[in-house]
Write a protein that holds these residues in place. Structure first.
Motif, PDB file in Angstrom:
ATOM      1  N   GLU A   5       2.920  82.711 -24.910  1.00 26.57           N
ATOM      2  CA  GLU A   5       4.043  82.563 -23.979  1.00 26.57           C
ATOM      3  C   GLU A   5       5.195  81.796 -24.620  1.00 26.57           C
ATOM      4  OE1 GLU A   5       2.665  80.792 -20.411  1.00 26.57           O
ATOM      5  OE2 GLU A   5       1.206  82.379 -19.982  1.00 26.57           O
ATOM      6  N   ILE A   6       4.840  80.770 -25.424  1.00 28.85           N
ATOM      7  CA  ILE A   6       5.867  79.974 -26.112  1.00 28.85           C
ATOM      8  C   ILE A   6       6.651  80.849 -27.082  1.00 28.85           C
ATOM      9  CG2 ILE A   6       6.249  78.078 -27.748  1.00 28.85           C
ATOM     10  CD1 ILE A   6       3.812  76.688 -26.518  1.00 28.85           C
ATOM     11  N   MET A   7       5.941  81.684 -27.837  1.00 26.15           N
ATOM     12  CA  MET A   7       6.598  82.560 -28.803  1.00 26.15           C
ATOM     13  C   MET A   7       7.492  83.585 -28.091  1.00 26.15           C
ATOM     14  SD  MET A   7       5.765  81.357 -31.661  1.00 26.15           S
ATOM     15  CE  MET A   7       6.513  82.646 -32.658  1.00 26.15           C
ATOM     16  N   LYS A   8       7.064  83.997 -26.914  1.00 25.63           N
ATOM     17  CA  LYS A   8       7.842  84.950 -26.138  1.00 25.63           C
ATOM     18  C   LYS A   8       9.159  84.327 -25.674  1.00 25.63           C
ATOM     19  CE  LYS A   8       7.400  88.134 -22.219  1.00 25.63           C
ATOM     20  NZ  LYS A   8       6.538  88.573 -21.096  1.00 25.63           N
ATOM     21  N   ILE A   9       9.061  83.082 -25.228  1.00 25.88           N
ATOM     22  CA  ILE A   9      10.274  82.362 -24.781  1.00 25.88           C
ATOM     23  C   ILE A   9      11.228  82.149 -25.948  1.00 25.88           C
ATOM     24  CG2 ILE A   9      11.145  80.164 -23.870  1.00 25.88           C
ATOM     25  CD1 ILE A   9       8.517  79.985 -22.238  1.00 25.88           C
ATOM     26  N   LEU A  10      10.667  81.730 -27.092  1.00 28.05           N
ATOM     27  CA  LEU A  10      11.496  81.476 -28.278  1.00 28.05           C
ATOM     28  C   LEU A  10      12.156  82.753 -28.785  1.00 28.05           C
ATOM     29  CD1 LEU A  10       9.268  78.962 -30.305  1.00 28.05           C
ATOM     30  CD2 LEU A  10      11.284  78.459 -28.904  1.00 28.05           C
ATOM     31  N   ASN A  11      11.452  83.853 -28.674  1.00 23.33           N
ATOM     32  CA  ASN A  11      12.002  85.146 -29.093  1.00 23.33           C
ATOM     33  C   ASN A  11      13.195  85.544 -28.223  1.00 23.33           C
ATOM     34  OD1 ASN A  11      11.929  87.560 -30.730  1.00 23.33           O
ATOM     35  ND2 ASN A  11      11.125  88.618 -28.932  1.00 23.33           N
ATOM     36  N   LYS A  12      13.075  85.264 -26.918  1.00 17.50           N
ATOM     37  CA  LYS A  12      14.172  85.560 -25.997  1.00 17.50           C
ATOM     38  C   LYS A  12      15.397  84.696 -26.282  1.00 17.50           C
ATOM     39  CE  LYS A  12      11.533  87.135 -21.951  1.00 17.50           C
ATOM     40  NZ  LYS A  12      11.192  86.815 -20.540  1.00 17.50           N
ATOM     41  N   LYS A  13      15.137  83.468 -26.728  1.00 16.94           N
ATOM     42  CA  LYS A  13      16.214  82.499 -26.965  1.00 16.94           C
ATOM     43  C   LYS A  13      16.631  82.432 -28.444  1.00 16.94           C
ATOM     44  CE  LYS A  13      16.120  80.786 -22.697  1.00 16.94           C
ATOM     45  NZ  LYS A  13      17.272  80.754 -21.779  1.00 16.94           N
ATOM     46  N   ARG A  14      16.267  83.433 -29.227  1.00 12.23           N
ATOM     47  CA  ARG A  14      16.517  83.332 -30.672  1.00 12.23           C
ATOM     48  C   ARG A  14      18.013  83.250 -31.002  1.00 12.23           C
ATOM     49  NH1 ARG A  14      14.833  88.567 -29.684  1.00 12.23           N
ATOM     50  NH2 ARG A  14      16.203  90.256 -30.393  1.00 12.23           N
ATOM     51  N   ARG A  15      18.834  83.941 -30.225  1.00 13.35           N
ATOM     52  CA  ARG A  15      20.274  83.881 -30.480  1.00 13.35           C
ATOM     53  C   ARG A  15      20.822  82.482 -30.201  1.00 13.35           C
ATOM     54  NH1 ARG A  15      22.918  89.499 -28.066  1.00 13.35           N
ATOM     55  NH2 ARG A  15      21.876  90.932 -29.545  1.00 13.35           N
ATOM     56  N   GLU A  16      20.351  81.908 -29.116  1.00 12.34           N
ATOM     57  CA  GLU A  16      20.785  80.544 -28.772  1.00 12.34           C
ATOM     58  C   GLU A  16      20.325  79.546 -29.842  1.00 12.34           C
ATOM     59  OE1 GLU A  16      19.942  77.187 -25.311  1.00 12.34           O
ATOM     60  OE2 GLU A  16      19.608  79.320 -24.867  1.00 12.34           O
ATOM     61  N   ILE A  17      19.085  79.701 -30.293  1.00 14.99           N
ATOM     62  CA  ILE A  17      18.551  78.811 -31.344  1.00 14.99           C
ATOM     63  C   ILE A  17      19.356  78.978 -32.628  1.00 14.99           C
ATOM     64  CG2 ILE A  17      16.556  78.315 -32.792  1.00 14.99           C
ATOM     65  CD1 ILE A  17      14.782  79.182 -30.430  1.00 14.99           C
ATOM     66  N   GLY A  18      19.633  80.244 -32.985  1.00 16.07           N
ATOM     67  CA  GLY A  18      20.407  80.519 -34.201  1.00 16.07           C
ATOM     68  C   GLY A  18      21.804  79.931 -34.134  1.00 16.07           C
ATOM     69  N   LEU A  19      22.418  79.998 -32.941  1.00 19.01           N
ATOM     70  CA  LEU A  19      23.761  79.455 -32.765  1.00 19.01           C
ATOM     71  C   LEU A  19      23.765  77.940 -32.957  1.00 19.01           C
ATOM     72  CD1 LEU A  19      26.700  80.021 -31.998  1.00 19.01           C
ATOM     73  CD2 LEU A  19      26.057  79.703 -29.600  1.00 19.01           C
ATOM     74  N   PHE A  20      22.769  77.267 -32.388  1.00 14.70           N
ATOM     75  CA  PHE A  20      22.662  75.815 -32.528  1.00 14.70           C
ATOM     76  C   PHE A  20      22.445  75.429 -33.998  1.00 14.70           C
ATOM     77  CE2 PHE A  20      22.245  75.484 -27.964  1.00 14.70           C
ATOM     78  CZ  PHE A  20      22.633  74.188 -27.681  1.00 14.70           C
ATOM     79  N   ILE A  21      21.604  76.196 -34.681  1.00 10.83           N
ATOM     80  CA  ILE A  21      21.320  75.910 -36.093  1.00 10.83           C
ATOM     81  C   ILE A  21      22.579  76.062 -36.939  1.00 10.83           C
ATOM     82  CG2 ILE A  21      20.068  76.694 -38.134  1.00 10.83           C
ATOM     83  CD1 ILE A  21      17.726  77.401 -36.304  1.00 10.83           C
ATOM     84  N   ILE A  22      23.330  77.135 -36.715  1.00  9.91           N
ATOM     85  CA  ILE A  22      24.557  77.376 -37.470  1.00  9.91           C
ATOM     86  C   ILE A  22      25.594  76.285 -37.190  1.00  9.91           C
ATOM     87  CG2 ILE A  22      26.544  78.938 -37.730  1.00  9.91           C
ATOM     88  CD1 ILE A  22      24.583  81.265 -37.208  1.00  9.91           C
ATOM     89  N   CYS A  23      25.732  75.919 -35.916  1.00  9.72           N
ATOM     90  CA  CYS A  23      26.685  74.859 -35.548  1.00  9.72           C
ATOM     91  C   CYS A  23      26.300  73.528 -36.190  1.00  9.72           C
ATOM     92  CB  CYS A  23      26.750  74.704 -34.030  1.00  9.72           C
ATOM     93  SG  CYS A  23      27.581  76.077 -33.200  1.00  9.72           S
TER      94      CYS A  23
END
Length: 201
Positions: A5-23
């Motif tokens: 379930e955790i991996m599923k949530i992270l997969n859905k939020k991958r764009r948000e995570i990527g944006l935070f990492i880039i910023c």
């Protein structure tokens, strides 16, 4: 919550995570280009003249002089880090002698032992003139105190700076460390945000 379930949530939020990492990475890169501190540095040699000059390769007087100088090197370091010296430096610079100013002064310089009889003093500040003035005050008070101690204990001991002027340069920030730190901070913040949002559901 299961790992699936955790991996599923992270997969859905991958764009948000990527944006935070880039910023975070871009912020770290921007910080790395900010001006660094000015660093004034000089080394001192602690020596002691033998009581009786000799042409022999090894003498007891020469060995004793070297051992005494090495022992005094630790005393010289303690002197540079003493509260009394810091108070005198603050008075010289025209600052009130308070606990806050003493702590600020303590953070602005570092003393290291680079050899049995070699001491290095480093003073850092974001202002060029202030770093030089602070260094000059510390160095002069240290040498002055050292002369007084030598005159009252052992006049053969001397502390000599290895150069007439300190090496003064502006430190460069290691941009790789700042970028990596920004990327990691962005990842951490994004994961905490997602975890908090899921917890509050």
């Amino acid at each position: 919550m299961e790992l699936k379930e955790i991996m599923k949530i992270l997969n859905k939020k991958r764009r948000e995570i990527g944006l935070f990492i880039i910023c975070g990475g871009l912020l770290g890169l921007a910080v790395s280009f900010l001006p660094g501190k000015f660093k004034a540095e000089i080394s001192y040699f602690v020596g002691r003249a033998a009581d009786k000059p000799s042409t022999e390769f090894f003498t007891y007087e020469g060995y004793y002089a070297q051992q005494t100088a090495q022992s005094y090197t630790n005393t010289a370091i303690a002197l540079l880090e003493s509260q009394d010296l810091k108070r005198r430096v603050l008075s010289e610079l025209g600052f009130p002698v308070t606990d806050i100013n003493i702590r600020k002064l303590s953070r602005s310089y570092r003393v290291s032992k680079n050899g049995p009889q070699v001491i290095t003093l480093s003073v850092t500040d974001y202002d060029y003139a202030r770093s030089l003035n602070t260094f000059t005050a510390i160095s002069s008070k240290f040498l002055e105190t050292g002369e007084k101690i030598s005159a009252g204990t052992d006049e053969n001991i001397s502390v000599t700076s290895l150069s007439d002027e300190p090496v003064l340069r502006q430190e460069q920030r290691p941009f790789i460390n700042y970028v990596l730190g920004g990327l990691l901070a962005g990842l951490t913040i994004s994961l905490l945000k997602i975890a908090l949002k899921e917890y509050l559901k």
